[in-house]
Design an enzyme around this catalytic site. Structure first.
Site, short mmCIF file in Angstrom:
data_model
loop_
_atom_site.label_atom_id
_atom_site.label_comp_id
_atom_site.label_asym_id
_atom_site.label_seq_id
_atom_site.Cartn_x
_atom_site.Cartn_y
_atom_site.Cartn_z
N ASP A 33 0.41 5.33 0.52
CA ASP A 33 -0.63 6.25 1.01
C ASP A 33 -0.24 7.71 0.97
O ASP A 33 0.84 8.07 1.46
CB ASP A 33 -0.90 6.01 2.51
N GLU A 66 -2.19 10.72 2.87
CA GLU A 66 -3.33 11.06 3.73
C GLU A 66 -3.21 12.54 4.10
O GLU A 66 -2.17 12.96 4.60
CB GLU A 66 -3.34 10.20 4.99
N GLU A 92 0.85 -1.19 0.00
CA GLU A 92 0.00 0.00 0.00
C GLU A 92 0.89 1.24 0.00
O GLU A 92 1.90 1.29 0.69
CB GLU A 92 -0.89 -0.02 1.25
#
Ligand SMILES: *[C@@H]1O[C@H](CO)[C@@H](O)[C@H](O)[C@H]1NC(C)=O
Ligand SMILES: *[C@@H]1O[C@H](CO)[C@@H](O)[C@H](O)[C@H]1NC(C)=O
Length: 283
Positions: free
Chosen positions: A101, A103, A99
């Site tokens: 990311d 954010e 993953e």
């Protein structure tokens, strides 16, 4: 090569890699709360809505292995404390997931938006870094890019690298290299942790909260797709110029780290008394 061969070869390339998706409808699907994902500006822009009843999310219909994914995002304006807007890639493979990311952690009006990045490789994450943006990301659209090849993963904000995760497999450090990943986005209530460690709660009297996405650009190998794509040197993202940052990129990356980085798991001795191995392998 004859002209005919060249034409055939070019056609083959065209089918190997995904060109830029033309529409949200064609390339993405809503994954959470249909009523909160809206098409505005004749479908050119996607509006995500967060209110007390729900957040929402969408995802690409295909998965991809290596390439570059860019979205233009305009984040929640005004008081966005407690909200998190995310743009990430995920292999969706529980215990061994990869993953990548982005954010975006909201804040009280006038306080800086924080971008947190994280990298999961083969099921292991806990590699957070945080950068305070040098502009107001709610005032206008900015580009956010995940670039990914065999050599490194690079997170860019408006073409400025803010995070590099190198392939250090030679030193036994996992690198996300084997699993295709989908492209995801979500907007949700994370006021138990997002802003000043959870001290700042969402001010629901300011709801609904809106984040906007447009200009989805995916240049990558689509999976399932031609097996040769993910190793084809014909794809620009495998070219020699993309195996490390350019000197200009390396300079801006140093500028970000010196002036805008507010947290780096590599430097968090309370959490990691033993420095994680990738942190000493050079940035
Ligand atoms: C919010 O603003 C405060 C005060 O300037 C800052 O310490 C913090 O890093 C900002 N971001 C988050 C996500 O808390
Ligand atoms: C929440 O928003 C309302 C309306 O703007 C305001 O009066 C109130 O002070 C805000 N609360 C916090 C904790 O910021």
């Amino acid at each position: 090569m004859t002209t005919l061969q060249l034409v055939l070869f070019t056609c083959l390339l065209a089918t190997v890699a995904v060109a830029r998706p033309v529409s949200f409808v064609q390339d993405f699907r809503v994954t959470w709360a249909d009523s909160h994902v809206r098409q505005v500006e004749s479908g050119r822009t996607i509006q995500l809505v967060l209110d007390q009843s729900s957040g929402c999310g969408f995802a690409s219909k295909s998965k991809f292995l290596f390439g570059r994914v860019t979205m233009k995002i305009k984040l929640i304006a005004g008081d966005s404390a407690g909200t998190v807007t995310a743009f990430y890639m995920n292999s969706d493979t529980d215990n061994v997931r990869d993953e990548l990311d982005f954010e975006f952690l909201g804040n009280r009006s006038g306080q800086p938006y924080t971008v947190q990045t994280n990298v999961y490789a083969h099921g292991k994450g806990d590699r957070e870094q945080r950068v305070n943006l040098w502009f107001d990301p709610a005032a206008d659209y900015h580009s956010y890019t995940i670039f990914w090849n065999h050599h490194h993963v690079v997170f860019y904000v408006d073409s400025i690298p803010i995070r590099v995760y190198k392939n250090n497999e030679a030193r036994g450090i996992p690198f996300p290299r084997f699993q295709p990943m989908g492209v995801y986005s979500t907007l949700w209530n994370a006021d138990n942790w997002a802003t000043r460690g959870g001290l700042e709660k969402i001010n629901w009297s300011k709801a609904p909260f809106y984040a906007y996405y447009k200009d989805f650009d995916i240049e990558a190998c689509s999976i399932p797709g031609p097996a040769a794509c993910a190793s084809s040197s014909a794809n620009w993202w495998f070219g020699p110029a993309y195996q490390q940052l350019s000197p200009a990129e390396a300079r801006s990356y140093r500028w970000v780290r010196m002036n805008h980085m507010i947290y780096d798991y590599c430097a968090d001795r309370a959490r990691y008394p033993v420095v994680p191995p990738e942190c000493t392998a050079g940035i």
